[in-house]
Design a protein around this motif. Structure first.
Motif, PDB file in Angstrom:
ATOM      1  N   GLU A   1    -100.492  14.703  94.994  1.00  0.00           N
ATOM      2  CA  GLU A   1    -100.502  14.301  93.588  1.00  0.00           C
ATOM      3  C   GLU A   1    -101.230  12.981  93.390  1.00  0.00           C
ATOM      4  OE1 GLU A   1     -96.488  14.358  92.173  1.00  0.00           O
ATOM      5  OE2 GLU A   1     -96.236  16.510  92.558  1.00  0.00           O
ATOM      6  N   LEU A   2    -101.234  12.138  94.418  1.00  0.00           N
ATOM      7  CA  LEU A   2    -101.930  10.861  94.324  1.00  0.00           C
ATOM      8  C   LEU A   2    -103.426  11.068  94.085  1.00  0.00           C
ATOM      9  CD1 LEU A   2    -101.438   7.786  94.591  1.00  0.00           C
ATOM     10  CD2 LEU A   2    -101.908   8.011  97.041  1.00  0.00           C
ATOM     11  N   ARG A   3    -103.955  12.165  94.598  1.00  0.00           N
ATOM     12  CA  ARG A   3    -105.393  12.431  94.465  1.00  0.00           C
ATOM     13  C   ARG A   3    -105.773  12.923  93.074  1.00  0.00           C
ATOM     14  NH1 ARG A   3    -107.214  15.412 100.106  1.00  0.00           N
ATOM     15  NH2 ARG A   3    -106.888  13.612 101.479  1.00  0.00           N
ATOM     16  N   ILE A   4    -104.809  13.362  92.298  1.00  0.00           N
ATOM     17  CA  ILE A   4    -105.127  13.937  90.983  1.00  0.00           C
ATOM     18  C   ILE A   4    -104.411  13.187  89.859  1.00  0.00           C
ATOM     19  CG2 ILE A   4    -105.597  16.237  91.916  1.00  0.00           C
ATOM     20  CD1 ILE A   4    -102.762  17.057  91.032  1.00  0.00           C
ATOM     21  N   VAL A   5    -103.970  11.972  90.128  1.00  0.00           N
ATOM     22  CA  VAL A   5    -103.208  11.224  89.137  1.00  0.00           C
ATOM     23  C   VAL A   5    -104.080  10.807  87.953  1.00  0.00           C
ATOM     24  CG1 VAL A   5    -103.544   8.936  90.138  1.00  0.00           C
ATOM     25  CG2 VAL A   5    -101.424   9.450  88.897  1.00  0.00           C
ATOM     26  N   GLY A   6    -105.404  10.819  88.154  1.00  0.00           N
ATOM     27  CA  GLY A   6    -106.302  10.478  87.051  1.00  0.00           C
ATOM     28  C   GLY A   6    -106.784   9.045  87.131  1.00  0.00           C
ATOM     29  N   PRO A   7    -107.745   8.676  86.276  1.00  0.00           N
ATOM     30  CA  PRO A   7    -108.275   7.304  86.279  1.00  0.00           C
ATOM     31  C   PRO A   7    -107.172   6.281  85.995  1.00  0.00           C
ATOM     32  CG  PRO A   7    -109.668   8.755  84.969  1.00  0.00           C
ATOM     33  CD  PRO A   7    -108.419   9.526  85.274  1.00  0.00           C
ATOM     34  N   LEU A   8    -107.184   5.195  86.760  1.00  0.00           N
ATOM     35  CA  LEU A   8    -106.186   4.140  86.598  1.00  0.00           C
ATOM     36  C   LEU A   8    -106.887   2.804  86.391  1.00  0.00           C
ATOM     37  CD1 LEU A   8    -103.739   5.016  89.530  1.00  0.00           C
ATOM     38  CD2 LEU A   8    -103.469   5.609  87.125  1.00  0.00           C
ATOM     39  N   PRO A   9    -106.216   1.841  85.751  1.00  0.00           N
ATOM     40  CA  PRO A   9    -106.797   0.499  85.629  1.00  0.00           C
ATOM     41  C   PRO A   9    -107.090  -0.092  87.006  1.00  0.00           C
ATOM     42  CG  PRO A   9    -104.933   0.736  84.140  1.00  0.00           C
ATOM     43  CD  PRO A   9    -104.940   1.947  85.020  1.00  0.00           C
ATOM     44  N   LEU A  10    -108.261  -0.686  87.141  1.00  0.00           N
ATOM     45  CA  LEU A  10    -108.702  -1.268  88.401  1.00  0.00           C
ATOM     46  C   LEU A  10    -108.752  -2.782  88.284  1.00  0.00           C
ATOM     47  CD1 LEU A  10    -111.756   1.107  89.058  1.00  0.00           C
ATOM     48  CD2 LEU A  10    -109.387   1.422  89.822  1.00  0.00           C
ATOM     49  N   GLY A  11    -108.688  -3.460  89.425  1.00  0.00           N
ATOM     50  CA  GLY A  11    -108.785  -4.911  89.422  1.00  0.00           C
ATOM     51  C   GLY A  11    -108.806  -5.449  90.833  1.00  0.00           C
ATOM     52  N   PHE A  12    -108.808  -6.761  90.948  1.00  0.00           N
ATOM     53  CA  PHE A  12    -108.788  -7.421  92.252  1.00  0.00           C
ATOM     54  C   PHE A  12    -107.341  -7.738  92.598  1.00  0.00           C
ATOM     55  CE2 PHE A  12    -109.176 -10.819  95.345  1.00  0.00           C
ATOM     56  CZ  PHE A  12    -110.174 -10.323  96.176  1.00  0.00           C
ATOM     57  N   ILE A  13    -106.780  -7.056  93.594  1.00  0.00           N
ATOM     58  CA  ILE A  13    -105.360  -7.210  93.901  1.00  0.00           C
ATOM     59  C   ILE A  13    -105.148  -8.146  95.092  1.00  0.00           C
ATOM     60  CG2 ILE A  13    -104.883  -4.920  92.974  1.00  0.00           C
ATOM     61  CD1 ILE A  13    -104.356  -3.982  95.878  1.00  0.00           C
ATOM     62  N   HIS A  14    -103.978  -8.771  95.110  1.00  0.00           N
ATOM     63  CA  HIS A  14    -103.587  -9.632  96.229  1.00  0.00           C
ATOM     64  C   HIS A  14    -103.387  -8.801  97.485  1.00  0.00           C
ATOM     65  CE1 HIS A  14    -100.744 -11.869  98.776  1.00  0.00           C
ATOM     66  NE2 HIS A  14    -101.195 -12.978  98.208  1.00  0.00           N
ATOM     67  N   GLY A  15    -102.730  -7.653  97.357  1.00  0.00           N
ATOM     68  CA  GLY A  15    -102.564  -6.728  98.459  1.00  0.00           C
ATOM     69  C   GLY A  15    -101.326  -6.936  99.307  1.00  0.00           C
ATOM     70  N   ASP A  16    -100.651  -8.066  99.146  1.00  0.00           N
ATOM     71  CA  ASP A  16     -99.422  -8.339  99.911  1.00  0.00           C
ATOM     72  C   ASP A  16     -98.487  -9.178  99.045  1.00  0.00           C
ATOM     73  OD1 ASP A  16     -97.738  -8.131 102.084  1.00  0.00           O
ATOM     74  OD2 ASP A  16     -98.648  -9.771 103.200  1.00  0.00           O
ATOM     75  N   ALA A  17     -98.342  -8.745  97.794  1.00  0.00           N
ATOM     76  CA  ALA A  17     -97.595  -9.521  96.805  1.00  0.00           C
ATOM     77  C   ALA A  17     -96.102  -9.205  96.910  1.00  0.00           C
ATOM     78  CB  ALA A  17     -98.105  -9.210  95.397  1.00  0.00           C
ATOM     79  N   TRP A  18     -95.381 -10.103  97.523  1.00  0.00           N
ATOM     80  CA  TRP A  18     -93.925 -10.032  97.564  1.00  0.00           C
ATOM     81  C   TRP A  18     -93.394 -11.418  97.883  1.00  0.00           C
ATOM     82  CZ3 TRP A  18     -91.184  -7.678 102.361  1.00  0.00           C
ATOM     83  CH2 TRP A  18     -91.906  -7.968 103.531  1.00  0.00           C
ATOM     84  N   PRO A  19     -92.065 -11.628  97.885  1.00  0.00           N
ATOM     85  CA  PRO A  19     -91.523 -12.991  97.897  1.00  0.00           C
ATOM     86  C   PRO A  19     -91.982 -13.889  99.031  1.00  0.00           C
ATOM     87  CG  PRO A  19     -89.821 -11.465  97.222  1.00  0.00           C
ATOM     88  CD  PRO A  19     -90.999 -10.627  97.629  1.00  0.00           C
ATOM     89  N   ARG A  20     -92.327 -13.336 100.183  1.00  0.00           N
ATOM     90  CA  ARG A  20     -92.777 -14.176 101.300  1.00  0.00           C
ATOM     91  C   ARG A  20     -94.059 -14.933 100.962  1.00  0.00           C
ATOM     92  NH1 ARG A  20     -94.434 -11.089 106.632  1.00  0.00           N
ATOM     93  NH2 ARG A  20     -96.392 -10.894 105.490  1.00  0.00           N
ATOM     94  N   ASN A  21     -94.879 -14.364 100.085  1.00  0.00           N
ATOM     95  CA  ASN A  21     -96.161 -14.982  99.751  1.00  0.00           C
ATOM     96  C   ASN A  21     -96.181 -15.603  98.359  1.00  0.00           C
ATOM     97  OD1 ASN A  21     -97.385 -14.301 102.212  1.00  0.00           O
ATOM     98  ND2 ASN A  21     -97.822 -12.229 101.482  1.00  0.00           N
ATOM     99  N   LEU A  22     -95.030 -15.627  97.693  1.00  0.00           N
ATOM    100  CA  LEU A  22     -94.904 -16.252  96.376  1.00  0.00           C
ATOM    101  C   LEU A  22     -94.189 -17.588  96.557  1.00  0.00           C
ATOM    102  CD1 LEU A  22     -95.161 -16.136  93.268  1.00  0.00           C
ATOM    103  CD2 LEU A  22     -92.952 -14.918  93.235  1.00  0.00           C
TER     104      LEU A  22
END
Length: 293
Positions: A175-196
């Motif tokens: 289903e991930l392959r057919i979810v459709g176009p999604l908003p794109l951007g530059f992500i942190h990639g490891d965003a959780w409390p250890r890095n906040l």
């Protein structure tokens, strides 16, 4: 400051040529073999961090992020890159005020505000950078790339998953392959409390997994590791972010969580990390009972 892990002389010499004489060194690595980070202090009290990236790819990602995207967060909200060395895969950055929120005895109000500001900063980051050319192509293909790894992850997991769980993960990956176009951007990639980080305001550190991607990918770690127990922090994050996820993004997040769960369960048990393994098992249980989203 003590020299708990020896800083290679060549790197110390390079660092001192960039910022001046270093009077103190402290090992600031995470508790894993691939992590090599030192906190450095000059005689005038100025602090810096020297990081040796685990791989050339992570070095390239973090260097790009610190040069082209992280400045959009604002002064004191992310490290500033002072110098980088492709030869050593080393990055020298300024120190950011604060400590990781998971290490602080925050009140409920302080924790909410830290996550609200964290969401606000992620919105700035997601809008940063030049999302054109190959960067856009990579972002548009990111979900397919994740789904392609499903068979390998399930094979590695083996009988850690029940047959029903194997089938569920395969269905969500498809289903991930057919979810459709999604908003794109530059992500942190490891965003959780250890890095906040939190002091008087929030800041993000550790950009070695940053990249252009569907922004829904940003929230997998938080959804699996934090929001299950503290849904108010989900509300805080999206209050700062400025919008809720679309229905398509929420479904993509569910699919991504399934693949993250398999990876976490396998990695945690293989590397003797019961906390990571428990995160994966709990996510699978939530997905199976339909209470994840």
């Amino acid at each position: 400051m003590s020299d708990a892990k020896t800083l290679p002389p060549a790197l110390r010499g390079w660092t001192e040529r960039e910022v001046g004489c270093i009077s103190g060194v402290r090992d600031a690595s995470h508790p894993r073999a691939s992590s090599r980070v030192w906190e450095l202090e000059r005689a005038d009290g100025c602090r810096f961090y020297l990081t040796i990236s685990p791989s050339a790819r992570m070095y390239e990602r973090e260097t790009f992020a610190l040069r082209h995207a992280a400045p959009a967060l604002g002064a004191g909200r992310a490290p500033q890159l002072r110098a980088s060395s492709a030869e050593h895969l080393a990055l020298l950055t300024t120190a950011v005020p604060g400590r990781p929120v998971n290490e602080l005895p925050l009140t409920a109000a302080e924790e909410y505000e830290a996550h609200r500001q964290g969401g606000m900063l992620l919105a700035r980051l997601h809008a940063a950078g030049d999302l054109t050319g190959r960067w856009r192509a990579e972002a548009e293909e990111a979900l397919d790339a994740v789904a392609l790894g499903t068979d390998r992850h399930l094979e590695e997991a083996g009988d850690r998953l029940t047959p029903a769980e194997h089938a569920l993960v395969r269905r969500l990956a498809a289903e991930l392959r057919i979810v459709g176009p999604l908003p794109l951007g530059f992500i942190h990639g490891d965003a959780w409390p250890r890095n906040l980080l939190w002091s008087e305001h929030a800041a993000w550190i550790d950009f070695e997994r940053s990249r252009f991607a569907p922004v829904a990918q940003e929230f997998v770690r938080m959804a699996c590791a934090v929001w299950a127990d503290k849904p108010r922090l989900r509300a805080a994050c999206f209050s700062g972010y400025g919008r809720e996820l679309t229905p398509q993004e929420r479904h993509a997040l569910t699919c991504l969580a399934a693949l993250d769960a398999v990876s976490a369960l396998t990695w945690g048990e293989t590397h003797g990390d019961p906390f990571v393994a428990a995160r994966g098992r709990r996510t699978l249980d939530r997905l199976t009972t339909g209470v994840f989203a």
